[in-house]
Design an enzyme around this catalytic site. Structure first.
Site, short mmCIF file in Angstrom:
data_model
loop_
_atom_site.label_atom_id
_atom_site.label_comp_id
_atom_site.label_asym_id
_atom_site.label_seq_id
_atom_site.Cartn_x
_atom_site.Cartn_y
_atom_site.Cartn_z
N THR A 1 -7.61 5.08 -3.93
CA THR A 1 -7.12 4.63 -5.23
C THR A 1 -8.14 3.64 -5.76
O THR A 1 -9.05 3.24 -5.04
CB THR A 1 -5.77 3.89 -5.09
OG1 THR A 1 -5.97 2.73 -4.29
CG2 THR A 1 -4.71 4.77 -4.47
N ALA B 1 -7.16 0.65 -0.51
CA ALA B 1 -6.56 -0.25 -1.49
C ALA B 1 -7.66 -1.25 -1.90
O ALA B 1 -8.20 -1.96 -1.04
CB ALA B 1 -5.37 -0.98 -0.88
N VAL C 1 -9.28 -1.57 3.47
CA VAL C 1 -9.62 -2.52 2.41
C VAL C 1 -10.87 -2.02 1.68
O VAL C 1 -11.93 -1.84 2.27
CB VAL C 1 -9.87 -3.93 3.00
CG1 VAL C 1 -10.25 -4.90 1.88
CG2 VAL C 1 -8.65 -4.42 3.77
N LYS C 2 -10.71 -1.80 0.37
CA LYS C 2 -11.80 -1.25 -0.44
C LYS C 2 -12.52 -2.40 -1.15
O LYS C 2 -11.89 -3.18 -1.88
CB LYS C 2 -11.21 -0.26 -1.45
CG LYS C 2 -12.21 0.71 -2.03
CD LYS C 2 -11.46 1.74 -2.87
CE LYS C 2 -12.38 2.75 -3.49
NZ LYS C 2 -11.68 3.57 -4.50
N LEU C 3 -13.82 -2.48 -0.90
CA LEU C 3 -14.62 -3.62 -1.39
C LEU C 3 -15.77 -3.13 -2.25
O LEU C 3 -16.42 -2.13 -1.89
CB LEU C 3 -15.21 -4.37 -0.18
CG LEU C 3 -14.21 -4.92 0.83
CD1 LEU C 3 -14.88 -5.13 2.18
CD2 LEU C 3 -13.61 -6.22 0.31
#
Ligand code: E4P
Length: 217
Positions: free
Chosen positions: A27, A60, A86-88
């Protein structure tokens, strides 16, 4: 090759999950906004709803762009569900945060990657996934698939375990070409997955088999 669906639409996620070939979901804030999911609490609840539909990893994305903010937000996201990744963003602070989470054993997806050098940094930081955006490169007359090939070569040269997540996939040929190059994962819309089903000879052949069966029964 893992298949992720790139959407925050729960119906489409259910459809892909029911097909039996879905390995995860990506997402981003734009996809959340497209579904009308706004406000921190609603967004967090939506991530949990997605995790409850699929079995695999769910990316996310953090909104913070400073290191402390990314760490705080990422820890909150990771605490929501054990499927959360965890999307960075691929910025200096994002690389530092990827290293922090990698050291803690928390999965990360470094996003907005548009060059081999950026992908090399993500791997050095211990990212679980790196997301090169092939469709957006194609949009600006640059060969997105070539980037996937470059990253594949670099990661193979050194045995990096970071998985190449071909993102911004727009259609079925992107999926097939990424599979040929050896991307570990692709993420795209439901249409890019369902499009793989289509072949006119399948439809013609099935119609003939059914017609011949009816003749004798
Ligand atoms: C990846 O994680 C992104 O959400 C996504 O693939 C971007 O795709 P787009 O270029 O079609 O917006």
């Amino acid at each position: 090759m893992k298949f992720f669906i790139d959407t925050a639409n729960l119906d489409q996620i259910r459809d892909a999950q029911n097909l039996g070939v879905l390995d995860g979901v990506t997402t981003n804030p734009s996809l959340m906004a497209k579904e009308g999911i706004t406000g921190r609490e609603n967004i967090l609840k939506h991530y949990v709803a997605i995790c409850n539909i699929v079995d695999g990893d769910v990316s996310a994305e953090v909104i913070a762009t400073d290191y402390d903010g990314m760490v705080k937000e990422g820890e909150e996201l990771a605490g929501l569900h054990d499927q959360i990744v965890v999307k960075l963003p691929m910025i200096k602070e994002g690389v530092k945060a990827a290293k922090y989470f990698s050291d803690k054993g928390i999965k990360t997806n470094v996003t907005l990657v548009f060059s081999a050098g950026q992908a090399l940094l993500a791997a050095k930081a211990g990212a679980t996934y790196v997301s090169p955006f092939i469709g957006r490169l194609d949009d600006v007359s640059t060969d997105g698939l070539n980037l996937i090939a470059e990253i594949r070569q670099i990661y193979n040269n050194y045995g990096f375990s970071t998985q190449i997540l071909a993102a911004s996939v727009r259609h079925t040929m992107h999926v097939i070409d990424c599979a040929k190059i050896g991307a570990d994962v692709m993420t795209g819309p439901l249409s890019s997955i369902e499009g793989l089903l289509n072949h006119p000879l399948t439809d013609i052949g099935l119609a003939k088999f059914l017609a011949d069966y009816k003749k004798g029964n």
